[in-house]
Design a protein around this motif. Structure first.
Motif, short mmCIF file in Angstrom:
data_model
loop_
_atom_site.label_atom_id
_atom_site.label_comp_id
_atom_site.label_asym_id
_atom_site.label_seq_id
_atom_site.Cartn_x
_atom_site.Cartn_y
_atom_site.Cartn_z
N VAL A 1 31.87 61.22 54.23
CA VAL A 1 31.69 60.02 55.06
C VAL A 1 31.94 58.82 54.14
CG1 VAL A 1 30.03 58.59 56.31
CG2 VAL A 1 30.00 61.09 56.59
N LEU A 2 32.79 57.89 54.59
CA LEU A 2 33.01 56.66 53.82
C LEU A 2 32.08 55.61 54.38
CD1 LEU A 2 36.93 56.81 53.66
CD2 LEU A 2 35.25 57.67 51.99
N ARG A 3 31.03 55.28 53.63
CA ARG A 3 30.04 54.33 54.11
C ARG A 3 30.62 52.91 54.13
NH1 ARG A 3 25.13 57.00 50.49
NH2 ARG A 3 24.35 58.49 52.03
N SER A 4 29.89 51.97 54.74
CA SER A 4 30.39 50.60 54.92
C SER A 4 30.85 50.00 53.59
CB SER A 4 29.30 49.73 55.54
OG SER A 4 28.16 49.70 54.68
N THR A 5 30.12 50.31 52.50
CA THR A 5 30.44 49.71 51.20
C THR A 5 31.77 50.21 50.65
OG1 THR A 5 28.98 51.42 50.31
CG2 THR A 5 28.07 49.18 50.47
N TYR A 6 32.15 51.45 51.04
CA TYR A 6 33.43 52.00 50.56
C TYR A 6 34.57 51.09 51.00
CZ TYR A 6 37.45 55.06 49.80
OH TYR A 6 38.66 55.57 49.37
N HIS A 7 34.54 50.61 52.23
CA HIS A 7 35.61 49.76 52.77
C HIS A 7 35.66 48.41 52.06
CE1 HIS A 7 36.43 52.82 55.62
NE2 HIS A 7 35.21 52.77 56.13
N VAL A 8 34.51 47.97 51.57
CA VAL A 8 34.51 46.72 50.79
C VAL A 8 35.32 46.92 49.52
CG1 VAL A 8 33.08 45.04 49.56
CG2 VAL A 8 32.28 46.00 51.73
N PHE A 9 35.05 48.02 48.81
CA PHE A 9 35.82 48.29 47.59
C PHE A 9 37.30 48.47 47.90
CE2 PHE A 9 33.14 48.34 43.92
CZ PHE A 9 31.85 48.54 44.41
N ASP A 10 37.58 49.17 49.00
CA ASP A 10 38.98 49.41 49.39
C ASP A 10 39.70 48.07 49.58
OD1 ASP A 10 40.51 51.37 52.13
OD2 ASP A 10 41.37 50.21 50.47
N MET A 11 39.07 47.14 50.28
CA MET A 11 39.72 45.84 50.54
C MET A 11 39.85 45.02 49.25
SD MET A 11 38.53 44.51 54.28
CE MET A 11 36.81 44.21 53.89
N TYR A 12 38.79 44.98 48.44
CA TYR A 12 38.82 44.14 47.24
C TYR A 12 39.84 44.67 46.23
CZ TYR A 12 35.14 40.79 48.29
OH TYR A 12 34.44 39.73 48.81
N VAL A 13 39.85 45.98 46.02
CA VAL A 13 40.74 46.56 45.00
C VAL A 13 42.20 46.50 45.46
CG1 VAL A 13 41.40 48.71 43.87
CG2 VAL A 13 38.99 48.10 44.03
N ASN A 14 42.43 46.73 46.74
CA ASN A 14 43.81 46.88 47.22
C ASN A 14 44.42 45.63 47.85
OD1 ASN A 14 44.20 49.66 46.49
ND2 ASN A 14 42.66 50.14 48.05
N LEU A 15 43.61 44.61 48.17
CA LEU A 15 44.16 43.43 48.86
C LEU A 15 43.94 42.12 48.11
CD1 LEU A 15 42.95 44.26 52.52
CD2 LEU A 15 45.21 44.72 51.50
#
Ligand code: AHR
Length: 498
Positions: A363-377
């Motif tokens: 399960v990708l918790r809400s915080t995972y998407h924060v890292f995804d956006m910050y690192v990749n965008l």
């Protein structure tokens, strides 16, 4: 809020290690987490391929291991080679089979594509044991430990560059805690021995926002250290598990960088700010739940100290509060990228981590998407930016105090390898949209990526996806463009990125 930015003035180039992570031999982080031999999702080395892939997607740049408190009674030699000696982990009061040791860890880092970062035992351990570990990892073939590594099938050195001398050895909860004087001396002798084995290593040691502790440490061993480590868990619930609610969590964002400011001040006062960087190598909104161990009186029955840890696995508890707070701290780390060169989200897998594992998947918790956006965008050049017409609201903290909280937290970045700008903007409002006006020159297409969920309590779980990244095209940019930020949302606004 109106956001201004100085195109010509940047705070600095942020180190990708600001998006680092941490994993500890605690509960299901290693065993039953990333390391799960025999699971259909694991590879020939027993590593969960779905977890490794998720780590690769957020480009984990560095991963601190094996602890945390765990390491302060850990002896690395028990966990390498054919014969593995199970140990009773005195920190977490469980048996560790030592089947996951240094070689398995370094192999995992290679598969993730990240830097290994080893924390040594300065509790029951010695300076010699620490430097022996560096011999094992970094020497070509000289001495018995490098030869042992080769015997164990690892011809090439592991080349572990980053080492921490000890964990929180200032804390009564830590096995083998030290007073400031003892700590200064031990760090100095340990650093000396490690640098004599491998002068290219980069060393840090546990620090505090406590002047006396840090002065003792830096006066004794400042010349040997490259980094200084600080930790923070804002919602300290490891004994109670009573989560701060959304408003209380937003109150924690008031002066969210206070410990960075204090350590920066001390390093500057000691003329070390150019030599020593801050490694914020353990941080999370939530303290881990482990009652009756970090206490003088230890729990007796497993019901008292062991089984409650399973409550960390309740995915419904990792909501937009965690995501919004995490983004605010990542903004703060970027704003201080001139002195903070590394930060490690604690932990990455299970417990309060951003990736949750179960036997059939993750399960990708809400915080995972924060890292995804910050690192990749987001960009790597952090610009000097300031704002006007900020909305400030009094927020009630868990302590009952009222905190004046700025409701929009934003930074502006550009890219060292492409054109365009990327703005990270967080709307902390629990139920209303807020406008942000981008008052700087720019051109090109505007794309916003955001997470908000349908309420502050939105979460992800095995059969439930309440938080996912949404992407929208907003058309051509113009100076003064106003963009509405969803309530309780984390947004990356890309302007002419190409
Ligand atoms: O609660 C987890 C612990 O928090 C880590 O092991 C330690 O380093 C910190 O005190």
């Amino acid at each position: 809020m109106k956001l201004h930015m100085n195109k010509g003035r940047s705070i600095g180039k942020r180190d990708i290690m600001l998006y680092g992570h941490f994993i500890e031999h605690f509960h299901r982080q290693i065993y039953g987490g990333v390391y799960d031999p025999g699971n259909k999702l694991s590879d020939e080395d027993g590593l969960r391929t779905d977890v490794i892939d998720a780590m690769r997607k957020i480009k984990v740049p560095i991963l601190r291991w094996p602890g945390g408190c765990f390491v302060s009674s850990y002896h690395w030699k028990d966990a390498v080679g054919e014969k593995r000696t199970p140990m009773f982990d005195k920190a977490w009061r469980v048996e560790d089979p030592n089947t996951f040791g240094t070689d398995e860890y370094v192999k995992m880092c290679e598969k993730i594509g990240c830097e290994p970062y080893i924390c040594t035992n300065a509790g029951t351990g010695t300076a010699e044991e620490m430097s022996d570990w560096v011999e094992y990892c970094n020497l070509e073939y000289e001495g018995k430990y490098a030869k042992w590594r080769i015997e164990n099938g690892y011809e090439k050195p592991h080349n572990v560059k980053y080492w921490s001398i000890g964990n929180e050895n200032y804390g009564y909860w830590e096995i083998g805690a030290k007073c400031a004087e003892e700590w200064g001396r031990l760090v100095k002798e340990s650093a000396k021995m490690i640098k004599h084995v491998d002068p290219t290593t980069e060393l840090t040691a546990a620090a505090l926002t406590d002047i006396h502790w840090n002065i003792e440490l830096l006066e004794n061993s400042g010349e040997f250290l490259d980094w200084i480590s600080i930790h923070e868990y804002w919602d300290g619930i490891n004994q109670t598990n009573d989560y701060a609610d959304y408003e209380q969590t937003m109150a924690y964002t008031y002066r969210i960088g206070h410990s960075i400011d204090e350590v920066r001040g001390l390093l500057t006062a000691m003329k070390l700010e150019k030599k020593i960087k801050i490694a914020f190598d353990e941080w999370n909104l939530r303290g881990w739940y482990h009652p009756n161990v970090h206490t003088i009186k230890q729990g007796v029955t497993k019901e008292e100290y062991l089984y409650p840890r399973d409550k960390n696995d309740d995915n419904t508890k990792y909501t937009m509060a965690d995501a919004v707070f995490t983004a605010c701290f990542l903004n703060e780390l970027n704003r201080n990228c001139d002195i903070v060169g590394m930060a490690n989200y604690a932990p990455i897998v299970n417990t309060r981590g951003c990736i949750f594992t179960h036997k059939d998947g993750i399960v990708l918790r809400s915080t995972y998407h924060v890292f995804d956006m910050y690192v990749n965008l987001l960009g790597d050049i952090v610009h000097d930016s300031w704002n006007e017409c900020q909305v400030v609201k009094e927020m009630k903290a868990k302590s009952g105090e009222m905190k004046p909280v700025e409701m929009v937290d934003a930074i502006v970045t550009s890219f060292s390898d492409k054109a365009g700008y990327a703005v990270a903007a967080v709307n902390k409002e629990s139920d209303s949209e807020l406008p942000i006006t981008l008052d700087f020159e720019g051109e090109g297409n505007v794309v916003i990526s955001y997470i908000s969920g349908d309420s502050t309590e939105a979460y992800n779980d095995i059969d439930h996806e309440g938080v996912m990244i949404i992407k929208e095209e907003l058309g051509e940019f113009h100076q003064g463009m106003e963009i509405m930020l969803k309530p309780h949302s984390v947004n990356i606004i890309q302007v002419g990125v190409r």
